[in-house]
Motif scaffolding. Structure first.
Motif, PDB file in Angstrom:
ATOM      1  N   VAL A 189     -34.717 -16.665 -27.175  1.00 39.06           N
ATOM      2  CA  VAL A 189     -34.345 -15.963 -28.400  1.00 39.06           C
ATOM      3  C   VAL A 189     -34.524 -14.472 -28.168  1.00 39.06           C
ATOM      4  N   ILE A 190     -33.499 -13.714 -28.520  1.00 35.86           N
ATOM      5  CA  ILE A 190     -33.520 -12.262 -28.406  1.00 35.86           C
ATOM      6  C   ILE A 190     -33.209 -11.689 -29.777  1.00 35.86           C
ATOM      7  N   THR A 191     -34.030 -10.739 -30.227  1.00 34.39           N
ATOM      8  CA  THR A 191     -33.787 -10.116 -31.528  1.00 34.39           C
ATOM      9  C   THR A 191     -34.283  -8.675 -31.512  1.00 34.39           C
ATOM     10  N   ALA A 192     -33.622  -7.835 -32.265  1.00 33.58           N
ATOM     11  CA  ALA A 192     -34.017  -6.428 -32.342  1.00 33.58           C
ATOM     12  C   ALA A 192     -35.245  -6.233 -33.226  1.00 33.58           C
ATOM     13  N   ARG A 193     -35.491  -7.164 -34.124  1.00 34.22           N
ATOM     14  CA  ARG A 193     -36.605  -7.033 -35.060  1.00 34.22           C
ATOM     15  C   ARG A 193     -37.837  -7.741 -34.521  1.00 34.22           C
ATOM     16  N   SER A 194     -38.995  -7.316 -34.960  1.00 31.65           N
ATOM     17  CA  SER A 194     -40.260  -7.967 -34.600  1.00 31.65           C
ATOM     18  C   SER A 194     -40.948  -8.416 -35.883  1.00 31.65           C
ATOM     19  N   THR A 195     -41.005  -9.711 -36.099  1.00 33.62           N
ATOM     20  CA  THR A 195     -41.655 -10.226 -37.299  1.00 33.62           C
ATOM     21  C   THR A 195     -42.560 -11.405 -36.937  1.00 33.62           C
ATOM     22  N   LYS A 196     -43.652 -11.512 -37.673  1.00 31.62           N
ATOM     23  CA  LYS A 196     -44.590 -12.608 -37.442  1.00 31.62           C
ATOM     24  C   LYS A 196     -43.963 -13.956 -37.766  1.00 31.62           C
ATOM     25  N   SER A 197     -43.092 -13.990 -38.769  1.00 31.60           N
ATOM     26  CA  SER A 197     -42.487 -15.266 -39.166  1.00 31.60           C
ATOM     27  C   SER A 197     -41.630 -15.844 -38.043  1.00 31.60           C
ATOM     28  N   VAL A 198     -40.901 -14.996 -37.341  1.00 29.20           N
ATOM     29  CA  VAL A 198     -40.075 -15.475 -36.232  1.00 29.20           C
ATOM     30  C   VAL A 198     -40.960 -15.963 -35.090  1.00 29.20           C
ATOM     31  N   ALA A 199     -41.969 -15.187 -34.748  1.00 25.93           N
ATOM     32  CA  ALA A 199     -42.886 -15.582 -33.678  1.00 25.93           C
ATOM     33  C   ALA A 199     -43.548 -16.921 -34.009  1.00 25.93           C
ATOM     34  N   HIS A 200     -43.947 -17.084 -35.257  1.00 23.33           N
ATOM     35  CA  HIS A 200     -44.599 -18.328 -35.689  1.00 23.33           C
ATOM     36  C   HIS A 200     -43.639 -19.515 -35.579  1.00 23.33           C
ATOM     37  N   ARG A 201     -42.416 -19.335 -36.032  1.00 28.83           N
ATOM     38  CA  ARG A 201     -41.417 -20.417 -35.987  1.00 28.83           C
ATOM     39  C   ARG A 201     -41.119 -20.812 -34.542  1.00 28.83           C
ATOM     40  N   LEU A 202     -40.914 -19.837 -33.689  1.00 26.84           N
ATOM     41  CA  LEU A 202     -40.561 -20.144 -32.304  1.00 26.84           C
ATOM     42  C   LEU A 202     -41.724 -20.769 -31.544  1.00 26.84           C
ATOM     43  N   LYS A 203     -42.934 -20.332 -31.853  1.00 20.69           N
ATOM     44  CA  LYS A 203     -44.103 -20.951 -31.227  1.00 20.69           C
ATOM     45  C   LYS A 203     -44.181 -22.418 -31.629  1.00 20.69           C
ATOM     46  N   GLY A 204     -43.937 -22.697 -32.899  1.00 22.33           N
ATOM     47  CA  GLY A 204     -43.958 -24.068 -33.389  1.00 22.33           C
ATOM     48  C   GLY A 204     -42.894 -24.947 -32.749  1.00 22.33           C
ATOM     49  N   LEU A 205     -41.789 -24.339 -32.340  1.00 18.60           N
ATOM     50  CA  LEU A 205     -40.719 -25.078 -31.683  1.00 18.60           C
ATOM     51  C   LEU A 205     -40.914 -25.159 -30.170  1.00 18.60           C
ATOM     52  N   GLY A 206     -41.912 -24.436 -29.665  1.00 23.04           N
ATOM     53  CA  GLY A 206     -42.156 -24.466 -28.225  1.00 23.04           C
ATOM     54  C   GLY A 206     -41.208 -23.597 -27.425  1.00 23.04           C
ATOM     55  N   VAL A 207     -40.619 -22.591 -28.071  1.00 21.56           N
ATOM     56  CA  VAL A 207     -39.725 -21.667 -27.374  1.00 21.56           C
ATOM     57  C   VAL A 207     -40.586 -20.645 -26.628  1.00 21.56           C
ATOM     58  N   GLU A 208     -40.499 -20.658 -25.320  1.00 23.92           N
ATOM     59  CA  GLU A 208     -41.331 -19.780 -24.491  1.00 23.92           C
ATOM     60  C   GLU A 208     -40.691 -18.424 -24.227  1.00 23.92           C
ATOM     61  N   HIS A 209     -39.370 -18.367 -24.293  1.00 27.58           N
ATOM     62  CA  HIS A 209     -38.662 -17.131 -23.979  1.00 27.58           C
ATOM     63  C   HIS A 209     -38.254 -16.438 -25.278  1.00 27.58           C
TER      64      HIS A 209
END
Length: 86
Positions: free
Chosen positions: A62-82
């Motif tokens: 996942v690549i995004t211009a914004r930095s938000t805790k909600s996105v980091a939390h969601r992706l961690k929960g899905l096991g997305v490492e990149h």
């Protein structure tokens, strides 16, 4: 070779899916609470799709211009490492 067989052979070569967040994994809206904290609405079916890809041996980035805790939390929960943000 039939077109379905050809598509299957091409699909077998896919090793990585790269997506953005806003408008791809979310409804495209950016929400702010009364304290100015940004929130996003994720579609649970996208999460299921990511898990199915991972189970099939396809990595997700996942690549995004914004930095938000909600996105980091969601992706961690899905096991997305990149995850590349900001």
């Amino acid at each position: 070779m039939h077109s379905n067989e050809k598509v299957s052979e091409i699909a077998k070569k896919i090793k990585l899916l790269i997506v953005d967040v806003d408008g791809v994994l979310t409804d495209g809206g950016i929400y702010f609470d009364d304290n100015g904290v940004e929130q996003k609405k994720f579609d649970s079916q996208d999460g299921l799709g990511i898990k199915l890809l991972q189970l099939s041996g396809i990595e997700v980035a996942v690549i995004t211009a914004r930095s938000t805790k909600s996105v980091a939390h969601r992706l961690k929960g899905l096991g997305v490492e990149h995850y590349y943000h900001g």
